[in-house]
Design an enzyme around this catalytic site. Structure first.
Site, short mmCIF file in Angstrom:
data_model
loop_
_atom_site.label_atom_id
_atom_site.label_comp_id
_atom_site.label_asym_id
_atom_site.label_seq_id
_atom_site.Cartn_x
_atom_site.Cartn_y
_atom_site.Cartn_z
N CYS A 73 0.50 -0.53 -0.10
CA CYS A 73 -0.37 -0.47 -0.46
C CYS A 73 1.19 1.23 -0.10
O CYS A 73 0.12 2.73 -0.44
CB CYS A 73 -0.50 -0.09 1.23
SG CYS A 73 -1.88 -1.30 1.53
N HIS A 132 -3.66 7.06 3.80
CA HIS A 132 -3.78 5.83 2.97
C HIS A 132 -5.21 5.40 3.38
O HIS A 132 -5.65 5.34 5.13
CB HIS A 132 -2.70 4.88 3.31
CG HIS A 132 -3.12 3.10 2.83
ND1 HIS A 132 -3.61 2.94 1.73
CD2 HIS A 132 -3.24 2.21 3.79
CE1 HIS A 132 -3.33 1.39 1.52
NE2 HIS A 132 -3.07 1.23 2.25
N ASN A 165 -9.78 -0.27 0.79
CA ASN A 165 -8.85 -0.25 0.51
C ASN A 165 -8.52 -0.42 -0.92
O ASN A 165 -8.45 -2.17 -1.35
CB ASN A 165 -8.12 -0.60 1.87
CG ASN A 165 -6.57 -0.31 1.65
OD1 ASN A 165 -5.80 -0.39 0.75
ND2 ASN A 165 -5.92 -1.41 2.80
#
Length: 329
Positions: free
Chosen positions: A114, A254, A284
């Site tokens: 990520c 994030h 996500n």
């Protein structure tokens, strides 16, 4: 001679198919209330069976190039940050290079989970600043639905598919990248990983039966890591840039969990109005999160030339990355 490096254009692509929490209720033991309370996610996008990571990357890249006013043949390098490449090899970046017609560009994939887009942005900005290259395309793209265990309610509710891209190039002095920080803690490598399919555990009937090719995550440990590293990294990168939280015009965290974002906001003491959040819509999307957010914010008129932008991410590795920059568009 050094140059200032910044973002010249952004673009994103999200699959049309929406999977809501109510859809998930039908396939796994969960509920909309449970998911929203613990994650803040209400729906996510899922790529159709014919769409791979490179396909979404190309769409996001074309939008970013158009936004930047840069032609594909003007690109010197393409970096694709992804944990879900089309193939183990060749790199997804090479597939994108061919599809775009970027005949003068080198290409490689970057693996930082990520954190990948910020890692890619960091690499690209240094190559621009050094004078080595003029235009670099950085893409964050994931088709996480392909490695999802839809019987594991702890992971399948979290992730979505999508792609975002940025064209990095030379900008006016005083704009662009101000400071960056990349970090890792490999002692937590197996807290979030794909156990099978690599040289440690090659694909076999056994690994398939064990669900070894899906995402495996120790949610509690990853949560604790994120809560610890995100605000701390933001503070360090701002200090490197000679800035304070009060100087930040927009924070792009994030999009992993609303509670993690809320914790970062609390510790940084930043105005919630300055924090970009779209986790409820997309979940996500790993390396694609931040460029998707940047594209959304620009389209909604929330980014202005000279704005101080702070982006921070964490991911498998375990890794973290943060960057402070002045918006150059």
């Amino acid at each position: 001679m050094g140059f200032s490096a910044g973002i010249l254009g952004v673009g994103s692509y999200l699959p049309e198919k929406v999977m809501t929490n109510f859809d998930l209720e039908k396939i796994v033991d969960t509920s909309d209330e449970w998911i929203v309370e613990r994650t803040g996610i209400r729906e996510r996008r899922i790529a159709d069976p014919e769409t791979a990571t490179s396909d979404m990357s190309v769409r996001a890249a074309q939008a970013a190039l158009a936004d930047a006013g840069v032609k594909a043949e003007e690109l010197d390098l393409i970096i694709v940050a992804t944990a879900t490449p089309d193939y183990q090899f060749p790199s997804t970046a090479c597939l994108v290079q061919d599809r775009l017609g970027a005949k003068h560009a080198g290409a490689f994939d970057l693996s930082a989970g990520c954190s990948g887009f910020v890692y890619g942005l960091s690499v690209a900005s240094q190559m621009i600043a050094s004078g080595l290259y003029r235009h670099i395309l950085v893409i964050g793209a994931e088709t996480l639905s392909r490695i999802m265990d839809w019987t594991d309610r702890n992971t399948c509710v979290l992730f979505g598919d999508g792609a975002g891209a940025a064209v990095v190039g030379r900008v006016e002095d005083g704009l662009g990248l101000l400071a960056l920080e990349l970090g890792s803690d490999g002692s937590g490598a197996l807290e979030l990983y794909q156990p099978a399919g690599g040289s440690r555990r090659p694909a076999s009937r056994e690994t398939v039966e064990e669900h070894g090719h899906f995402i495996h995550m120790n949610g509690k440990e990853v949560f604790k890591f994120a809560v610890r590293t995100m605000p701390a990294s933001c503070k360090r990168v701002l200090a490197k840039a000679g800035l304070t939280v009060q100087d930040v015009d927009m924070l792009f965290p994030h999009q992993a969990n609303q509670r993690i974002i809320d914790n970062a906001v609390k510790h940084l003491k930043i105005d919630k109005e300055k924090v970009w959040v779209n986790i409820a819509k997309y979940g996500n999307t790993s390396a694609a999160c931040i460029p998707i957010c940047l594209t959304e914010a620009q389209k909604e008129g929330r980014l202005h030339k000279g704005d101080v932008i702070l982006a921070v991410a964490f991911g498998t590795g375990l890794t973290w990355a943060s960057v402070a920059l002045k918006w150059a568009k």
